[in-house]
Structure formats: C-alpha cells, structure tokens
Design an enzyme around this catalytic site. Structure first.
Site, PDB file in Angstrom:
ATOM      1  N   GLU A  44       0.868  -1.172   0.000  1.00  0.00           N
ATOM      2  CA  GLU A  44       0.000   0.000   0.000  1.00  0.00           C
ATOM      3  C   GLU A  44       0.907   1.225   0.000  1.00  0.00           C
ATOM      4  O   GLU A  44       1.697   1.420   0.912  1.00  0.00           O
ATOM      5  CB  GLU A  44      -0.892  -0.028   1.242  1.00  0.00           C
ATOM      6  CG  GLU A  44      -1.927   1.069   1.270  1.00  0.00           C
ATOM      7  CD  GLU A  44      -2.689   1.111   2.602  1.00  0.00           C
ATOM      8  OE1 GLU A  44      -2.829   0.061   3.268  1.00  0.00           O
ATOM      9  OE2 GLU A  44      -3.102   2.213   2.989  1.00  0.00           O
ATOM     10  N   ASP A  55      -4.737  10.515   9.120  1.00  0.00           N
ATOM     11  CA  ASP A  55      -3.474   9.984   9.627  1.00  0.00           C
ATOM     12  C   ASP A  55      -3.005  10.583  10.938  1.00  0.00           C
ATOM     13  O   ASP A  55      -3.182  11.768  11.203  1.00  0.00           O
ATOM     14  CB  ASP A  55      -2.386  10.160   8.567  1.00  0.00           C
ATOM     15  CG  ASP A  55      -2.538   9.154   7.444  1.00  0.00           C
ATOM     16  OD1 ASP A  55      -2.646   7.951   7.759  1.00  0.00           O
ATOM     17  OD2 ASP A  55      -2.585   9.561   6.277  1.00  0.00           O
ATOM     18  N   TYR A 159     -11.655  -2.479   3.446  1.00  0.00           N
ATOM     19  CA  TYR A 159     -10.669  -2.023   4.423  1.00  0.00           C
ATOM     20  C   TYR A 159     -11.408  -1.729   5.722  1.00  0.00           C
ATOM     21  O   TYR A 159     -12.104  -0.719   5.835  1.00  0.00           O
ATOM     22  CB  TYR A 159      -9.993  -0.762   3.904  1.00  0.00           C
ATOM     23  CG  TYR A 159      -8.761  -0.289   4.657  1.00  0.00           C
ATOM     24  CD1 TYR A 159      -8.741  -0.185   6.041  1.00  0.00           C
ATOM     25  CD2 TYR A 159      -7.612   0.080   3.960  1.00  0.00           C
ATOM     26  CE1 TYR A 159      -7.605   0.257   6.715  1.00  0.00           C
ATOM     27  CE2 TYR A 159      -6.468   0.535   4.623  1.00  0.00           C
ATOM     28  CZ  TYR A 159      -6.489   0.623   5.998  1.00  0.00           C
ATOM     29  OH  TYR A 159      -5.371   1.078   6.653  1.00  0.00           O
TER      30      TYR A 159
END
Lengths: 247, 386
Positions: A44, A55, A159
C-alpha cells in the site's frame, strides 16, 4: 460482485503501508522489493499530502518528509511503472481526494490501469460521492445501511478500520470488530482486511484470524523514520510468521 | 432564482459542498444532519435560541448610519451592521449558541472546536460555560503564541486549549486536529465548527445560525430607508458573517453583493476547485494539489479554503468577490476608528477598506450595508507592534 484481489485466495494477506518518497523515491523503490521479499502480499503506497486527515503523527511526518522532496502523484506513477518491470506484487494507492481531483479524475483511473496499480483507497471519498469502485473503508462506527452501501460499491477488498480514530500504533483495538465483520459478510464475499493501529505480530495474528488480511503502516513507517531498514525486514518477517502460524 | 432550497439533500451547492471525510465520521455527520433538521423546526428550540440571542448575546444589533464615513466619501449612505456589539465582540456567538443548544438536545456533553485568532474559540467556550458543557479548543501553536490574550480568555471560561503542532501550526491545522479528535470521539462529542465550511451539514447549519444578521439588517434598512440597500459588503474568510448578511437578500435582484477577501488568503479570487476539510470549494493549492499556506494580517481570514456556498454564488455570478491588501485593511481599520469612534476587527476592516473603491462610484441616492463582523480590541496590540 466486483473483482477481488486474487492474493486473498492463496493465504491471509499481509498488506504493508509505506509513504512514497519517504525519505526518497529511490528508497521507496528498494523498500517495495524488500517488503515483498520479507513476506508482504500487497504494497500500500501512500501519496504524500499536506493535510492527511485520517493519519496520525507518524504517517503525517512521513508525508512531510516526502513533500520536502516535492514528490507528486505523477512521480509515484512513474515509480510504479518502473517497479512493474521486475515485480507483479499487487500495489494499491492510498491518497487524499484532492490529489486525485487535481491530477484529473478520469486520467487518474486510466493511469492506474496503464501502469498497473491494482486498487485505490481514498479515505476522504465516501461511496456516495463517487461512481468509481474503490477500496472503501468500513469503521467501527459504520451503521448497517452504510455497510451495505460500501459493500455494494467496493472492489478488491474491504478495508476495515480497527478503531474509531486516526492511523497509528495502539495497544487496544475496537471490541466490536467481530460483529462488524458479520454485518459486512451479509452483503459481500469480498475479502476483509483490518488496518489502523496494528503494531505487533500478536495483534496481526489476532486480526488475521478474524479477517482475510491485515494492514500494517505506522509501525513500519516509524522504523523508516529512524532509518532502521534492516529492522523493517525483520519486523515484516515476524508479522508473516505470526499470521501464517495462526491461520 | 430560488436559493432557499440549497444545499440539496446530499449537501451540494451546485458542484460544490458535499461530504468528503473518512468513513469513521460519516455516521456522525448523518446523525447530526438528521437531528439538526428535526430540532430546528421545533418551536421550543426556536424560542430557546431567540431567548438567548436577545437576553444573552444582546440582539438585535443596531444598523447604524455611519454619518461621518458617509460624509467622507460624499456619496452613498453607509450603514454598519453592528455585530461587534454582540456579547464576546463578534458574530461568532450567533453560531455557537445555536450549535451548543443543539448539542445539549442531542445529549453530547463534550464540545470540541477549532480556532484561528481565538474568536470562535472564545465564543464556543462562552456558550459551553453557559450550558455547562466540557470544552476543548484546538489552536495552532503559532496562533497560541500570537493570541495569548484570547488563550487566557478561553481558560477563564473553563475551556482547555490544545496547541496544535502539526503542519503549518495555524487554523488549517487546527481544523485537521479537531476532525481527528472527532474521529475517535464522535459518539459522545459534538464538533462546534466556526464557519460555513467543512462537510455537510456544517455549511448549511452555520449559515442558518448566521442568517439573523441579514434578516435583521433587511428589516432595519427597510424601516429607515423605505427601500432595500443597493450594496452589501462583508469580509470573507470561511465566509460565515458574509453568508449571514447576504443570504436573506439573494432573491432581491436589485441588491448587489460583494465579498472581500484578504489578498494573501483569497481562496475565491486566486484559488481553484478542490476539496479541503470535507467539502468541494475554491481552495488555495499548488499545481500538484498540496494545500498552500496563507498570509494575512487578519488571523480570522487566514485560511486556505472558503465555504462551498460562496464558491457557488461566485460561479453563478450572484455575488462578486474581490480582495484587499494588508495595507488597505490597516487604512480601513484606522479610518473607521478615527471617523466613527469604532475600532473594527481587522477582518471587518477589509470590508471597510473596500469602500474606498466602491463608494466613489455610487450616488447619494444609493446605500451600502457593511457587516461590521467584530470589534478590534483583540487586534490593537498587534497593530501597535507593527
């Protein structure tokens, strides 16, 4: 049903995240081969962005390092084209939607196909805002009607975000993952990979046991930040062993 | 053209707006939209909101005829919508009272907010104290240093101020950090966003809570002048005071509107189509799509994006957008102080500064309403040090 990434048919997948251009594109190229040799099934690749919303501090810092080298999406496409001469390991992009918009939406998907990028995760692009079939996120907070929508629109794999929050290493992962997986399974046979917060072989094995794959990012990026490339190899091998032993 | 139907159900204003956030936040935004649309119609909520706006905030604010400023230009009659006279000194409190009343109804006990200069942070901390809610304000480390007084005010009001060390350490990063907090906390936490930016329903909800500015101004102007104003002028950072003033006039074709940006942060004038903080709008970005940092003397306008509804109003040419420089804004700041005895916020001084261009073109039969979005006490220290 959209196409699943084939690697999931062979074994529980180990998906390793690194930020493209951290600390340089040449280093990223080497790391891709190194990760593959150490047992990763899917790479990834994060594309650096000034404001990566999903993030935590470790990956934010890696984006900043890559941006210091002015690494742009076009450069990463070139990098993938280059590594494709030597390896067919599945590569997925993870990037913020603004980078895709600026590059050109259709041009982006065409280019992915052309150079051989196998999937894309755009964390800030929910299924209702696009007609494309991406690797979409499911969160522990996702309601059932959202899980249904996501399942219908996903491609490659699902995911599953292991915790409500941002990326980064954690001791504790969400307690309701098993029930979320149950809900996803009602709507799709696509593989499910769990990511966010997985930072050691024990967690990786537990998560691989629950799902079809695990995604490890911050723990690897943290080693890269400290220039401990040898340990990246050792760490990924230990994840591989733990996942295989448990499945 | 009808404007009351915007945004559409999915939060879009034409090609702008929408909801571009990680999945973790999507359920929280769906819940917020649903609850907001339900609760805002309840007579009890409206009554409660009006009660606090009247008795706590001090509304209605006057529409003041600026006699000396009018004389100075010798042309159109200039009116100031005095949002600076609100409790806490700016229009921001209209929104925070509304949002925190909603938070209370939704049973959310923890409030988070971003702030740049600290005005929205202070307004949030104030409403949180009033309604006895826990309050955490994210503020760029650079702004914490520059706006020490507002940091102290927020602490006095019982809020916790968290300095943000990521990115450029200013407003853009404070928004990122507040959204990151919310991703981990949305089940018990309410995000009180300060401008008409961000994912749906924020651009709509913040606008709705600021509509009171334009609704009052319209009534007041009609009462004084027996006609609608010819021009509306307001500063635009994210764009909450301007959308509040403009929106109730959008369907009045004769009323022209001008949004004034800061030259070093002019997302509409100099930006391009993109997504920042969860919405499609005009943003300042590099040719590869990285968000640019901005530079304005006014911390409240120092932002790389703008509300999606403004981008839409620009696209359909209903509102004109322009920018003034730091120097021009400073001249406006000084002019209003000397001529009217009103020290404006540096943000509002941008709208005042634009009068230099606009007023000389108009006649005595015409009138202008300028939104004086806040008072300038907070800026006096920084200007003194220039």
């Amino acid at each position: 049903m959209r196409k699943r990434l084939e690697i999931f048919n062979k074994r529980k997948a180990l998906i390793t995240y690194i930020t493209a251009g951290d600390p340089s594109l040449a280093a990223t190229e080497k790391l891709i081969f190194q990760l593959e040799a150490s047992g990763a099934d899917i790479i990834e690749l994060g594309i650096p962005f000034s404001d990566p919303l999903a993030d935590g501090p470790v990956i934010q810092a890696s984006h900043q390092r890559a941006l210091k080298k002015d690494v742009a999406l076009a450069d990463v496409f070139k990098l993938v084209a280059k590594v494709r001469q030597k390896t067919q390991i599945p590569i997925c992009f993870m990037l913020s939607f603004n980078l895709v918009l600026k590059y050109g939406l259709e041009k982006f998907y065409d280019k992915m196909k052309e150079v051989g990028v196998n999937g894309v995760i755009i964390p800030d692009l929910p299924p209702e805002e696009t007609t494309h079939h991406n690797i979409f996120l499911v969160a522990p907070t996702s309601t059932e009607h959202r899980i249904k929508l996501i399942a219908e629109r996903s491609a490659g794999f699902i995911y599953l975000v292991s915790v409500a929050g941002i990326t980064g290493q954690r001791e504790q992962l969400a307690g309701n993952l098993r029930s979320v997986i149950g809900k996803i399974r009602k709507y799709t046979d696509l593989p499910i990979a769990i990511g966010f917060g997985i930072s050691n072989p024990k967690q990786a094995a537990e998560m691989a046991n629950l799902a079809d794959g695990v995604i490890v990012g911050s723990a690897i990026v943290d080693l890269i930040a400290r220039k401990k490339y040898q340990q990246v190899e050792k760490f990924v091998r230990s994840l591989r062993v733990a996942i295989d032993a448990d499945s | 053209m009808k404007f009351s139907g915007l945004p559409d159900k999915s939060g879009h204003f034409g090609k702008f707006g929408g909801r571009f956030v990680p999945e973790t936040l999507m359920p929280a935004l769906e819940e917020l939209t649903e609850k907001y649309c339900e609760i805002r119609k309840e007579p009890e909520f409206k009554e409660e909101l009006n009660y606090y706006l009247e008795n706590y905030v001090g509304r209605p604010t006057p529409l003041y005829f600026a006699e000396r400023l009018t004389k100075e230009f010798g042309g159109p009659r200039i009116y100031l919508k005095r949002e600076d006279l609100n409790h806490t000194g700016a229009h921001k409190i209209n929104n925070t009272i509304g949002q925190l009343l909603l938070a209370r109804k939704m049973g959310k006990k923890r409030i988070i907010a971003e702030t740049g200069a600290g005005q929205h942070g202070v307004a949030t901390a104030t409403a949180a104290a009033l309604f006895n809610l826990e309050c955490i304000v994210y503020m760029g480390e650079e702004d914490v240093r520059r706006q020490a007084l507002n940091v102290y005010r927020m602490k006095l009001l019982g809020a916790k101020v968290v300095p943000v060390k990521s990115g450029s350490r200013t407003l853009k990063d404070a928004v990122n950090e507040t959204l990151r907090d919310w991703m981990a906390s949305s089940t018990d936490t309410f995000y009180c966003l300060g401008s008409c930016v961000g994912p749906h329903p924020y651009p709509m909800m913040v606008r709705d809570f600021q509509l009171v500015i334009g609704e009052e101004a319209k009534k007041q102007h009609l009462a004084i002048e027996r006609k609608l104003p010819d021009y509306l002028v307001a500063c635009v950072g994210g764009g909450s005071n301007s959308i509040g003033l403009f929106h109730p006039f959008l369907e009045d074709k004769t009323v022209k509107m001008i949004g004034v940006e800061a030259y070093g942060a002019a997302s509409i004038s100099n930006g391009s189509f993109g997504v920042l903080h969860g919405a499609l709008a005009d943003i300042l970005q590099t040719k590869t799509g990285q968000i640019k940092t901005t530079h304005s003397i006014s911390a409240g306008l120092d932002y790389s994006g703008v509300g999606p509804e403004h981008s839409y109003l620009r696209e359909i040419s209903r509102v004109e957008y322009t920018a003034v420089t730091d120097r021009q804004a400073l001249q406006g700041f000084k002019k209003l102080s000397k001529l009217e005895g009103i020290i404006p916020a540096l943000e509002s001084a941008h709208a005042i500064a634009y009068l230099e261009k606009l007023a000389p073109k108009l006649t005595r039969a015409q009138s202008i309403v300028v939104c004086l979005s806040g008072r300038g006490d907070k800026d006096a220290e920084e200007i003194r040090n220039l």
